[in-house]
Design an enzyme around this catalytic site. Structure first.
Site, PDB file in Angstrom:
ATOM      1  N   ARG A   1     -35.933  17.998  58.994  1.00 39.64           N
ATOM      2  CA  ARG A   1     -36.124  18.735  57.729  1.00 39.64           C
ATOM      3  C   ARG A   1     -36.873  17.899  56.690  1.00 39.64           C
ATOM      4  O   ARG A   1     -36.925  18.265  55.524  1.00 39.64           O
ATOM      5  CB  ARG A   1     -34.756  19.156  57.180  1.00 39.64           C
ATOM      6  CG  ARG A   1     -34.079  20.147  58.097  1.00 39.64           C
ATOM      7  CD  ARG A   1     -32.657  20.411  57.764  1.00 39.64           C
ATOM      8  NE  ARG A   1     -31.982  21.020  58.909  1.00 39.64           N
ATOM      9  CZ  ARG A   1     -30.701  21.322  58.951  1.00 39.64           C
ATOM     10  NH1 ARG A   1     -29.935  21.089  57.907  1.00 39.64           N
ATOM     11  NH2 ARG A   1     -30.174  21.851  60.031  1.00 39.64           N
TER      12      ARG A   1
ATOM     13  N   ALA B   1     -30.627  12.418  50.904  1.00 35.66           N
ATOM     14  CA  ALA B   1     -30.202  12.812  52.255  1.00 35.66           C
ATOM     15  C   ALA B   1     -28.768  12.345  52.462  1.00 35.66           C
ATOM     16  O   ALA B   1     -28.495  11.145  52.428  1.00 35.66           O
ATOM     17  CB  ALA B   1     -31.124  12.195  53.302  1.00 35.66           C
ATOM     18  N   VAL B   2     -27.873  13.306  52.638  1.00 39.24           N
ATOM     19  CA  VAL B   2     -26.473  12.984  52.923  1.00 39.24           C
ATOM     20  C   VAL B   2     -26.230  13.406  54.370  1.00 39.24           C
ATOM     21  O   VAL B   2     -26.373  14.583  54.715  1.00 39.24           O
ATOM     22  CB  VAL B   2     -25.514  13.713  51.957  1.00 39.24           C
ATOM     23  CG1 VAL B   2     -24.101  13.168  52.130  1.00 39.24           C
ATOM     24  CG2 VAL B   2     -25.964  13.542  50.511  1.00 39.24           C
ATOM     25  N   ILE B   3     -25.922  12.406  55.196  1.00 34.06           N
ATOM     26  CA  ILE B   3     -25.860  12.642  56.644  1.00 34.06           C
ATOM     27  C   ILE B   3     -24.420  12.449  57.118  1.00 34.06           C
ATOM     28  O   ILE B   3     -23.859  11.372  56.973  1.00 34.06           O
ATOM     29  CB  ILE B   3     -26.824  11.682  57.368  1.00 34.06           C
ATOM     30  CG1 ILE B   3     -28.259  11.908  56.855  1.00 34.06           C
ATOM     31  CG2 ILE B   3     -26.757  11.898  58.882  1.00 34.06           C
ATOM     32  CD1 ILE B   3     -29.270  10.881  57.337  1.00 34.06           C
TER      33      ILE B   3
ATOM     34  N   HIS C   1     -17.282   9.971  53.725  1.00 32.40           N
ATOM     35  CA  HIS C   1     -17.002  10.793  52.540  1.00 32.40           C
ATOM     36  C   HIS C   1     -18.160  11.765  52.282  1.00 32.40           C
ATOM     37  O   HIS C   1     -18.526  12.063  51.151  1.00 32.40           O
ATOM     38  CB  HIS C   1     -16.682   9.927  51.329  1.00 32.40           C
ATOM     39  CG  HIS C   1     -17.729   8.935  50.946  1.00 32.40           C
ATOM     40  ND1 HIS C   1     -18.345   8.098  51.839  1.00 32.40           N
ATOM     41  CD2 HIS C   1     -18.275   8.648  49.738  1.00 32.40           C
ATOM     42  CE1 HIS C   1     -19.217   7.341  51.197  1.00 32.40           C
ATOM     43  NE2 HIS C   1     -19.191   7.652  49.926  1.00 32.40           N
TER      44      HIS C   1
ATOM     45  N   ALA D   1     -27.073   9.733  46.502  1.00 30.31           N
ATOM     46  CA  ALA D   1     -27.040  11.124  46.041  1.00 30.31           C
ATOM     47  C   ALA D   1     -25.972  11.347  44.970  1.00 30.31           C
ATOM     48  O   ALA D   1     -26.140  12.187  44.086  1.00 30.31           O
ATOM     49  CB  ALA D   1     -26.793  12.054  47.224  1.00 30.31           C
ATOM     50  N   PHE D   2     -24.912  10.577  45.038  1.00 33.25           N
ATOM     51  CA  PHE D   2     -23.832  10.742  44.066  1.00 33.25           C
ATOM     52  C   PHE D   2     -24.316  10.472  42.647  1.00 33.25           C
ATOM     53  O   PHE D   2     -23.806  11.059  41.679  1.00 33.25           O
ATOM     54  CB  PHE D   2     -22.683   9.782  44.423  1.00 33.25           C
ATOM     55  CG  PHE D   2     -21.415  10.047  43.686  1.00 33.25           C
ATOM     56  CD1 PHE D   2     -20.572  11.091  44.062  1.00 33.25           C
ATOM     57  CD2 PHE D   2     -21.038   9.250  42.615  1.00 33.25           C
ATOM     58  CE1 PHE D   2     -19.405  11.339  43.374  1.00 33.25           C
ATOM     59  CE2 PHE D   2     -19.864   9.489  41.922  1.00 33.25           C
ATOM     60  CZ  PHE D   2     -19.048  10.540  42.304  1.00 33.25           C
ATOM     61  N   GLU D   3     -25.289   9.584  42.498  1.00 36.31           N
ATOM     62  CA  GLU D   3     -25.791   9.199  41.171  1.00 36.31           C
ATOM     63  C   GLU D   3     -26.917  10.124  40.672  1.00 36.31           C
ATOM     64  O   GLU D   3     -27.357   9.985  39.519  1.00 36.31           O
ATOM     65  CB  GLU D   3     -26.320   7.757  41.200  1.00 36.31           C
ATOM     66  CG  GLU D   3     -25.242   6.687  41.214  1.00 36.31           C
ATOM     67  CD  GLU D   3     -24.535   6.568  42.546  1.00 36.31           C
ATOM     68  OE1 GLU D   3     -25.189   6.722  43.598  1.00 36.31           O
ATOM     69  OE2 GLU D   3     -23.303   6.350  42.541  1.00 36.31           O
TER      70      GLU D   3
HETATM   71  N1  INI Z   1     -25.469   8.439  49.528  1.00 36.15           N
HETATM   72  C1  INI Z   1     -26.448   9.230  50.020  1.00 36.15           C
HETATM   73  O1  INI Z   1     -27.397   9.577  49.289  1.00 36.15           O
HETATM   74  N2  INI Z   1     -26.415   9.638  51.314  1.00 36.15           N
HETATM   75  C2  INI Z   1     -25.412   9.282  52.157  1.00 36.15           C
HETATM   76  O2  INI Z   1     -25.440   9.703  53.354  1.00 36.15           O
HETATM   77  C3  INI Z   1     -24.385   8.422  51.666  1.00 36.15           C
HETATM   78  N3  INI Z   1     -23.343   7.947  52.519  1.00 36.15           N
HETATM   79  O3  INI Z   1     -23.551   7.932  53.740  1.00 36.15           O
HETATM   80  O4  INI Z   1     -22.313   7.505  52.087  1.00 36.15           O
HETATM   81  C4  INI Z   1     -24.423   8.043  50.308  1.00 36.15           C
HETATM   82  N4  INI Z   1     -23.451   7.266  49.786  1.00 36.15           N
HETATM   83  C5  INI Z   1     -23.600   6.551  48.555  1.00 36.15           C
HETATM   84  C6  INI Z   1     -23.231   7.401  47.337  1.00 36.15           C
HETATM   85  O5  INI Z   1     -24.234   8.368  47.077  1.00 36.15           O
HETATM   86  C7  INI Z   1     -23.123   6.508  46.095  1.00 36.15           C
HETATM   87  O6  INI Z   1     -24.351   5.856  45.860  1.00 36.15           O
HETATM   88  C8  INI Z   1     -22.026   5.450  46.236  1.00 36.15           C
HETATM   89  O7  INI Z   1     -20.818   6.059  46.632  1.00 36.15           O
HETATM   90  C9  INI Z   1     -21.801   4.739  44.874  1.00 36.15           C
HETATM   91  O8  INI Z   1     -21.345   5.662  43.891  1.00 36.15           O
END
Ligand code: INI
Length: 146
Positions: free
Chosen positions: A121, A74-76, A82, A50-52
């Site tokens: 969801r 999905a960020v769980i 983090h 999700a970060f990207e």
């Molecule tokens: N990315 C997600 O999309 N969901 C998550 O729950 C998650 N967790 O659990 O950490 C997650 N982490 C990866 C993040 O999005 C980046 O891809 C990673 O930090 C590299 O930048």
């Protein structure tokens, strides 16, 4: 009924938690076609997490090839130390991509406390956030065209 005829939509999906996100993608795609969209007018791009999502959403919005971008992930919390950072940054980046480009960029990223809530969801007990985000995309494209 909302009509998606002629609309071109980009979908950005995170591979992280794919067991949930794949259902959001199906929900979004089904919704687009059920509202009259052509599946050939959907483009799906995967990113690691999700970060990207915001950077890919911004690039796709800037390209001029899409009427809207739907972001799915999905960020769980249970599985994510983090959580807040990933959830906040992705939401902020999605909003920025829309404001910078004037292209609707929809937030279909689940942020939940547990895996069970995420599953609920993503097409089981509590609707499908991918479908909801696609409905909002179709509505925004129609609104902005008026
Ligand atoms: N990315 C997600 O999309 N969901 C998550 O729950 C998650 N967790 O659990 O950490 C997650 N982490 C990866 C993040 O999005 C980046 O891809 C990673 O930090 C590299 O930048």
């Amino acid at each position: 009924m909302l009509a998606a005829q002629g609309q071109r939509i980009g979908i950005v999906a995170a591979r992280f938690n794919d067991f949930v996100v794949s259902h959001l993608i199906s929900g979004a795609e089904d919704t687009f076609v059920r509202h009259g969209g052509n599946s050939e007018d959907l483009t799906l791009a995967y990113v690691p997490g999700a970060f990207e999502i915001p950077l890919m959403a911004l690039r796709m919005a800037q390209s001029g090839k899409y009427d809207a971008i739907v972001c799915l992930g999905a960020v769980i919390r249970g599985a994510t130390p983090h959580f807040d950072m990933v959830a906040n940054e992705s939401a902020k980046g999605i909003a920025q991509a829309a404001m910078q480009t004037g292209v609707p960029v929809l937030n279909g990223i689940l942020t939940t406390d547990s895996i069970d809530q995420a599953i609920e969801r993503a097409g089981t007990k509590a609707g499908n956030k991918g479908a909801d985000a696609m409905i909002s995309a179709i509505e925004m494209v129609n609104l902005l065209a008026k």
